[in-house]
Design a protein around this motif. Structure first.
Motif, PDB file in Angstrom:
ATOM      1  N   SER A   1     -19.128 -38.598  -6.773  1.00  0.00           N
ATOM      2  CA  SER A   1     -20.449 -38.430  -6.159  1.00  0.00           C
ATOM      3  C   SER A   1     -20.558 -37.077  -5.475  1.00  0.00           C
ATOM      4  CB  SER A   1     -20.729 -39.561  -5.169  1.00  0.00           C
ATOM      5  OG  SER A   1     -19.720 -39.620  -4.195  1.00  0.00           O
ATOM      6  N   SER A   2     -19.468 -36.652  -4.790  1.00  0.00           N
ATOM      7  CA  SER A   2     -19.593 -35.417  -4.015  1.00  0.00           C
ATOM      8  C   SER A   2     -19.733 -34.199  -4.920  1.00  0.00           C
ATOM      9  CB  SER A   2     -18.409 -35.260  -3.069  1.00  0.00           C
ATOM     10  OG  SER A   2     -17.214 -35.103  -3.794  1.00  0.00           O
ATOM     11  N   SER A   3     -18.931 -34.106  -5.990  1.00  0.00           N
ATOM     12  CA  SER A   3     -19.035 -32.889  -6.795  1.00  0.00           C
ATOM     13  C   SER A   3     -20.325 -32.870  -7.597  1.00  0.00           C
ATOM     14  CB  SER A   3     -17.817 -32.717  -7.704  1.00  0.00           C
ATOM     15  OG  SER A   3     -17.776 -33.750  -8.642  1.00  0.00           O
TER      16      SER A   3
ATOM     17  N   MET B   1     -26.429 -26.981  -5.278  1.00  0.00           N
ATOM     18  CA  MET B   1     -26.183 -25.540  -5.310  1.00  0.00           C
ATOM     19  C   MET B   1     -26.947 -24.856  -6.441  1.00  0.00           C
ATOM     20  SD  MET B   1     -24.382 -25.044  -2.687  1.00  0.00           S
ATOM     21  CE  MET B   1     -23.973 -23.324  -2.882  1.00  0.00           C
ATOM     22  N   ASN B   2     -27.036 -25.510  -7.618  1.00  0.00           N
ATOM     23  CA  ASN B   2     -27.759 -24.821  -8.695  1.00  0.00           C
ATOM     24  C   ASN B   2     -29.234 -25.209  -8.772  1.00  0.00           C
ATOM     25  OD1 ASN B   2     -28.016 -27.156 -10.175  1.00  0.00           O
ATOM     26  ND2 ASN B   2     -26.260 -26.739 -11.488  1.00  0.00           N
ATOM     27  N   GLY B   3     -29.662 -26.067  -7.879  1.00  0.00           N
ATOM     28  CA  GLY B   3     -31.096 -26.351  -7.777  1.00  0.00           C
ATOM     29  C   GLY B   3     -31.586 -27.462  -8.683  1.00  0.00           C
ATOM     30  N   SER B   4     -30.702 -27.968  -9.566  1.00  0.00           N
ATOM     31  CA  SER B   4     -31.176 -28.994 -10.496  1.00  0.00           C
ATOM     32  C   SER B   4     -31.428 -30.329  -9.800  1.00  0.00           C
ATOM     33  CB  SER B   4     -30.189 -29.178 -11.643  1.00  0.00           C
ATOM     34  OG  SER B   4     -28.950 -29.598 -11.156  1.00  0.00           O
ATOM     35  N   ILE B   5     -31.147 -30.394  -8.504  1.00  0.00           N
ATOM     36  CA  ILE B   5     -31.462 -31.597  -7.721  1.00  0.00           C
ATOM     37  C   ILE B   5     -32.968 -31.895  -7.776  1.00  0.00           C
ATOM     38  CG2 ILE B   5     -31.755 -30.342  -5.524  1.00  0.00           C
ATOM     39  CD1 ILE B   5     -29.856 -33.519  -5.458  1.00  0.00           C
ATOM     40  N   VAL B   6     -33.799 -30.854  -8.025  1.00  0.00           N
ATOM     41  CA  VAL B   6     -35.258 -31.107  -8.069  1.00  0.00           C
ATOM     42  C   VAL B   6     -35.618 -32.111  -9.158  1.00  0.00           C
ATOM     43  CG1 VAL B   6     -36.026 -28.874  -7.142  1.00  0.00           C
ATOM     44  CG2 VAL B   6     -35.806 -29.164  -9.611  1.00  0.00           C
ATOM     45  N   PHE B   7     -34.824 -32.151 -10.235  1.00  0.00           N
ATOM     46  CA  PHE B   7     -35.147 -33.091 -11.314  1.00  0.00           C
ATOM     47  C   PHE B   7     -35.028 -34.535 -10.841  1.00  0.00           C
ATOM     48  CE2 PHE B   7     -33.212 -29.473 -13.900  1.00  0.00           C
ATOM     49  CZ  PHE B   7     -34.431 -28.833 -14.007  1.00  0.00           C
TER      50      PHE B   7
ATOM     51  N   ILE C   1     -22.516 -38.643   1.476  1.00  0.00           N
ATOM     52  CA  ILE C   1     -22.740 -38.097   2.827  1.00  0.00           C
ATOM     53  C   ILE C   1     -22.187 -36.674   2.924  1.00  0.00           C
ATOM     54  CG2 ILE C   1     -22.155 -38.338   5.277  1.00  0.00           C
ATOM     55  CD1 ILE C   1     -22.060 -41.345   4.868  1.00  0.00           C
ATOM     56  N   SER C   2     -20.947 -36.477   2.441  1.00  0.00           N
ATOM     57  CA  SER C   2     -20.322 -35.164   2.569  1.00  0.00           C
ATOM     58  C   SER C   2     -21.095 -34.099   1.802  1.00  0.00           C
ATOM     59  CB  SER C   2     -18.896 -35.197   2.022  1.00  0.00           C
ATOM     60  OG  SER C   2     -18.237 -36.320   2.499  1.00  0.00           O
ATOM     61  N   SER C   3     -21.543 -34.455   0.599  1.00  0.00           N
ATOM     62  CA  SER C   3     -22.227 -33.428  -0.191  1.00  0.00           C
ATOM     63  C   SER C   3     -23.637 -33.178   0.326  1.00  0.00           C
ATOM     64  CB  SER C   3     -22.252 -33.820  -1.667  1.00  0.00           C
ATOM     65  OG  SER C   3     -22.800 -35.105  -1.809  1.00  0.00           O
ATOM     66  N   LEU C   4     -24.226 -34.167   0.995  1.00  0.00           N
ATOM     67  CA  LEU C   4     -25.521 -33.892   1.636  1.00  0.00           C
ATOM     68  C   LEU C   4     -25.320 -32.913   2.780  1.00  0.00           C
ATOM     69  CD1 LEU C   4     -27.226 -37.422   1.879  1.00  0.00           C
ATOM     70  CD2 LEU C   4     -27.813 -35.554   0.341  1.00  0.00           C
ATOM     71  N   TRP C   5     -24.250 -33.136   3.535  1.00  0.00           N
ATOM     72  CA  TRP C   5     -23.987 -32.282   4.697  1.00  0.00           C
ATOM     73  C   TRP C   5     -23.561 -30.868   4.273  1.00  0.00           C
ATOM     74  CZ3 TRP C   5     -19.104 -30.167   5.723  1.00  0.00           C
ATOM     75  CH2 TRP C   5     -19.044 -29.401   6.895  1.00  0.00           C
TER      76      TRP C   5
ATOM     77  N   ASP D   1     -17.363 -24.397  -0.417  1.00  0.00           N
ATOM     78  CA  ASP D   1     -16.257 -24.245   0.513  1.00  0.00           C
ATOM     79  C   ASP D   1     -16.226 -25.395   1.517  1.00  0.00           C
ATOM     80  OD1 ASP D   1     -14.079 -22.604   1.065  1.00  0.00           O
ATOM     81  OD2 ASP D   1     -15.078 -21.819   2.856  1.00  0.00           O
ATOM     82  N   GLN D   2     -17.407 -25.710   2.062  1.00  0.00           N
ATOM     83  CA  GLN D   2     -17.482 -26.812   3.024  1.00  0.00           C
ATOM     84  C   GLN D   2     -17.134 -28.133   2.356  1.00  0.00           C
ATOM     85  OE1 GLN D   2     -21.406 -26.604   4.739  1.00  0.00           O
ATOM     86  NE2 GLN D   2     -20.847 -24.966   6.163  1.00  0.00           N
ATOM     87  N   MET D   3     -17.581 -28.259   1.082  1.00  0.00           N
ATOM     88  CA  MET D   3     -17.294 -29.490   0.343  1.00  0.00           C
ATOM     89  C   MET D   3     -15.781 -29.630   0.128  1.00  0.00           C
ATOM     90  SD  MET D   3     -18.982 -31.968  -0.889  1.00  0.00           S
ATOM     91  CE  MET D   3     -17.647 -33.047  -0.478  1.00  0.00           C
ATOM     92  N   ALA D   4     -15.151 -28.517  -0.261  1.00  0.00           N
ATOM     93  CA  ALA D   4     -13.703 -28.547  -0.488  1.00  0.00           C
ATOM     94  C   ALA D   4     -12.967 -28.861   0.811  1.00  0.00           C
ATOM     95  CB  ALA D   4     -13.243 -27.205  -1.052  1.00  0.00           C
ATOM     96  N   ALA D   5     -13.515 -28.373   1.939  1.00  0.00           N
ATOM     97  CA  ALA D   5     -12.874 -28.631   3.230  1.00  0.00           C
ATOM     98  C   ALA D   5     -12.848 -30.129   3.521  1.00  0.00           C
ATOM     99  CB  ALA D   5     -13.607 -27.875   4.338  1.00  0.00           C
TER     100      ALA D   5
END
Lengths: 251, 302
Positions: free
Chosen positions: A74-76, A83-89, A154-158, A163-167
């Motif tokens: 889910s996070s990746s 990050m690439n904007g395809s979330i709009v779909f 939750i993590s990927s929303l935040w 870099d933050q995701m990998a952290a």
């Protein structure tokens, strides 16, 4: 429900299309742990009476692989879409926030289960493992994957970048899984670290899952399942609230 | 609001602030069903913010927006079903082919078997031979057309295109507009933002101009052209001197060309009569009609 099914299917297809990276690679890594640790420790360590160390190790490694991969799925997927904007779909159509949650968590459960099953089956080649209480094992497996699927959302929303995701993955998820008793029983730890381990929800997942195999565990499976279910519900509620509020998705 | 035939888009007193920046300052706008409507404005005027709020990608601080009478927050499912948005950013999902993307998009809108419409869309947008290609391998213009196809999979009655022709070559731009015009004739409402003002002038019945988060003009294209900018009359005179009585109309000189500013075409007759009386001959003459770009510049720099 067509929207939910489509999103779920899209998420499955996404990880399936890169299965070398999402299934085979974690499978190989986990089996390397098994190979090395069982080779080094088998002759020296016996955690539960009558249970060979390799046999002890396999359920822990299966659960660890499931948790890490459920989280990754889910996070990746979400951080990439963000990050690439395809979330709009996914934001433009009439998908409800709970459909979004369900599709991503369900896909995480499937990915976790596929990797876990792979590790388990490959583990049989190293040592014969039997399931004393399969339903307990299944319950912990499903709850664990779903819990980490929600945590991944939750993590990927935040997170605002990779870099933050990998952290989150490297400084929270990986340590929590490694320090949850995958490789040892917490009874072998000094009292202080035993107490710390009991504060780690992943410990109850591993311990309960192991109970499903051996019928032996550090804490009672009833207590473990209550704690795990509570964690799952809390994370799910948080995820649903964040999604409904549009947190970092709808400005 | 008329409940029998609701407006395609109804925007009432919409405010939006990003930190200290007031992006939208009380936008009121109604787009009627069947219109071909342009939203123009310089960068940062608030066009995309307004579209994002309409589409649910952002949320207004206050105000009300509805698509075909469906409130974009309270009744978001119906509002989003009625709306197709072509986003400005050239976004795509690297994992999937064109056809997969279109099938997913159909599914998200609750449509199961959409293959015949998907094939039709691919054909109209000249993407048929790219249907099974990964979107990441397509050129910028093709990616843009995939975005258009994605916005149309659910046959939305209201279509919003945010800079749809940026990066699309001239030939494809023409075929894209022909397709959009056909959709408009079939009854779809079209709203577009564009940097190519001549496109808006050629295509749209009505225009709203935004500046710093406010609507500074809202009228039919024809009225805006008539109302705002004078007609320019360019004259080459023999002898090269402008009679005193015409000085009040002068708006400069370009070498031997005298430039006069007229409010109406009817004034031309008076100018020619004055020249004749003064014994000045006309060697060459040109009338420049104002275009939407002049109106735009006049309003934006005002």
């Amino acid at each position: 429900m067509t929207g939910l099914w489509t999103l779920f299917y899209k998420e499955l297809l996404r990880f399936w299309k890169v299965s070398l990276q999402t299934i085979l690679s974690p499978l190989v890594t986990t089996l390397l742990y098994l190979l090395i640790f069982s080779h080094v420790l088998e002759a020296h360590v016996q955690v539960y009476p009558g249970v060979n160390y390799t046999v002890f190790l396999i359920p822990g490694l299966v659960m660890m692989a499931m948790l890490q991969n459920a989280f990754s799925n889910s996070s990746s997927s979400l951080i990439q879409s963000k990050m690439n904007g395809s979330i709009v779909f996914m934001l433009l159509p009439p998908l409800a926030y709970w459909e979004f949650y369900t599709a991503y968590v369900a896909a995480s459960v499937v990915r976790g289960a596929v990797v876990g099953l792979g590790v388990g089956l490959a583990g049989l080649w190293f040592a014969p493992v039997s399931l004393a209480h399969p339903l307990w094992a299944l319950a912990f497996a499903l709850l664990g994957c779903a819990m980490l699927g929600a945590a991944g959302i939750i993590s990927s929303l935040w997170a605002e970048n990779y870099d933050q995701m990998a952290a989150v993955q490297n400084f929270i998820v990986v340590p929590l899984t490694f320090l949850s008793g995958v490789f040892y029983s917490i009874h072998s730890l000094p009292p202080f670290w035993q107490a710390v381990s009991r504060a780690n929800p992943f410990f109850y997942l591993i311990d309960g899952f192991r109970y499903g195999f051996f019928g032996v565990s550090d804490v009672s499976p009833q207590l473990a399942i209550v704690i795990v279910a509570a964690c799952f519900l809390a994370l799910s509620l948080a995820t649903l609230l964040l999604l409904e509020s549009g947190y970092k998705l709808r400005k | 609001m008329n409940l029998v035939t609701p407006a395609a888009i109804e925007i009432h007193q919409v405010h939006k602030r990003f930190g200290s920046v007031e992006a939208l300052r009380g936008i009121d706008l109604t787009v009627h069903q069947g219109e071909f409507f342009a939203l123009l404005g310089p960068n940062g005027a608030g066009k995309s913010t307004l579209i994002n709020i309409l589409a649910g990608l952002a949320r207004a601080d206050s105000g009300r927006l509805a698509v075909l009478g469906h409130d974009v927050r309270a009744d978001y499912r119906q509002a989003r079903r009625a709306l197709g948005v072509v986003p400005q950013e050239l976004v795509y999902d690297a994992f999937f082919t064109v056809r997969e993307m279109l099938r997913f998009q159909s599914g998200y809108f609750g449509i199961r078997n959409n293959n015949s419409w998907i094939d039709e869309l691919l054909e109209h947008l000249a993407l048929t031979d790219k249907a099974d290609a990964y979107v990441r391998h397509l050129s910028g213009g093709m990616k843009r057309r995939v975005l258009v196809a994605q916005a149309l999979v659910h046959k939305p009655p209201v279509i919003v295109l945010d800079e749809p022709t940026a990066g699309v070559d001239v030939e494809l731009r023409q075929s894209l507009w022909a397709f959009i015009q056909r959709l408009n004739r079939q009854g779809h409402t079209i709203v577009l933002t564009t940097h190519y003002i001549e496109e808006a002038e050629a295509l749209c019945n009505r225009v709203a101009m935004l500046k710093q988060g406010q609507v500074v003009a809202l009228d039919t294209t024809a009225n805006l052209l008539n109302r705002h900018t004078a007609i320019q009359l360019r004259l080459k005179l023999e002898p090269a001197c402008l009679p005193d009585s015409l000085q009040r109309l002068s708006c400069g000189r370009d070498g031997e060309i005298f430039k006069l500013s007229l409010n109406r075409h009817a004034e031309l007759e008076g100018v020619l009569a004055t020249l004749r009386e003064a014994g000045v001959g006309v060697a060459d003459m040109e009338l420049l009609r104002p275009d939407l770009e002049d109106v735009f510049l006049e309003l934006v720099t005002a």
